[in-house]
Design a protein around this motif. Sequence first.
Motif, mmCIF file in Angstrom:
data_model
loop_
_atom_site.group_PDB
_atom_site.id
_atom_site.type_symbol
_atom_site.label_atom_id
_atom_site.label_comp_id
_atom_site.label_asym_id
_atom_site.label_seq_id
_atom_site.Cartn_x
_atom_site.Cartn_y
_atom_site.Cartn_z
ATOM 1 N N ASN A 238 -1.058 -3.202 1.920
ATOM 2 C CA ASN A 238 -1.558 -3.081 3.288
ATOM 3 C C ASN A 238 -0.952 -4.127 4.221
ATOM 4 O OD1 ASN A 238 -3.169 -1.030 2.325
ATOM 5 N ND2 ASN A 238 -5.005 -2.292 2.162
ATOM 6 N N GLN A 239 -0.555 -5.258 3.669
ATOM 7 C CA GLN A 239 -0.016 -6.346 4.483
ATOM 8 C C GLN A 239 1.456 -6.136 4.857
ATOM 9 O OE1 GLN A 239 -0.631 -9.533 1.735
ATOM 10 N NE2 GLN A 239 1.286 -9.218 0.645
ATOM 11 N N SER A 240 2.068 -5.062 4.342
ATOM 12 C CA SER A 240 3.484 -4.814 4.602
ATOM 13 C C SER A 240 3.776 -4.695 6.091
ATOM 14 C CB SER A 240 3.931 -3.536 3.887
ATOM 15 O OG SER A 240 5.253 -3.187 4.268
ATOM 16 N N LYS A 241 4.880 -5.298 6.504
ATOM 17 C CA LYS A 241 5.333 -5.176 7.883
ATOM 18 C C LYS A 241 6.310 -4.011 8.023
ATOM 19 C CE LYS A 241 4.697 -10.072 8.987
ATOM 20 N NZ LYS A 241 5.349 -11.332 9.450
ATOM 21 N N ASN A 242 6.598 -3.364 6.891
ATOM 22 C CA ASN A 242 7.495 -2.208 6.865
ATOM 23 C C ASN A 242 6.791 -1.062 6.146
ATOM 24 O OD1 ASN A 242 10.068 -3.573 7.878
ATOM 25 N ND2 ASN A 242 9.564 -4.847 6.114
ATOM 26 N N ALA A 243 5.600 -0.733 6.625
ATOM 27 C CA ALA A 243 4.735 0.219 5.924
ATOM 28 C C ALA A 243 5.400 1.557 5.646
ATOM 29 C CB ALA A 243 3.450 0.422 6.727
ATOM 30 N N GLU A 244 6.113 2.074 6.634
ATOM 31 C CA GLU A 244 6.720 3.396 6.456
ATOM 32 C C GLU A 244 7.846 3.360 5.434
ATOM 33 O OE1 GLU A 244 8.086 7.091 9.326
ATOM 34 O OE2 GLU A 244 7.176 5.276 10.138
#
Length: 270
Positions: A238-244
């Motif tokens: 969830n903390q990803s800055k590159n979610a997609e």
Amino acid sequence: MPVPRALTRRRAAAALTAALLVPLAACGSDDAQKDTGKTGPSGSASSAAGAELTVLAAASLTDVFKKAGAAYEKAHPGTEITFSFAGSQELVAQVAQGSPADALVTADTKSMDKVKADTGTPTVIARNRLVIATGEGNPHKVDELEDLADTKLKVVLAATEVPAGKYSQKILDAQKITVKPVSQEPNVRAVLSKVELGEADAGLVYKTDAESAKDKVDAVEIPDAQNAIAAYPAATLNQSKNAEAAAAFVAWLSSPEAQKILRGAGFQRP
């Protein structure tokens, strides 16, 4: 009063020019969208293009994920993947502490469950099984699990906090076999290393680990009835800055191309 003929001509020319400029402006607007059209309707392509992903992965995935990562980068120009390999318990601790990363792959579902509040929905991408790793040529003639109880044999196991250690203890307990290891290692790769270097006579590792070092160790198969099957769930963080981009990589791990790479390394179907 009649309008001069020259003025009439000038007004007609101005009107014609205005009429022509309207469609040209519209075309210019479309072209501008095409020029910046690296994105889809919601900007999906631009958010995935050029992404730098950090993937936390179980130590037993070291070799196969390096190969898989290279294949993914080749198929997705601009994407760079950095892997951080460790025991699943260490990876879970990193996630809990907020270590920046985009995806997580553990060697058991229980480890993944511990951080379910921090991940997307996990998907099992592969399975594995245990074998007994011995020195090349199996110099101590280890043939079955029961042989590991020999006190003259230097046996090394993964610590019970590690999935490989949990699986190992589970199958030994089920067969009522008592093993006194000379050491308990923080991850399964450390167990393999001890056997490779001759610092241990035998150890329980995943089949894929033994396969990766087949020129240095022998693998003694453990019957299905006495064995344990490891499941490898993968999930976005969830903390990803590159979610997609992270979601795209996790989804790719279940694709035919990725599964072929996993099968080639000895992993079983999910």
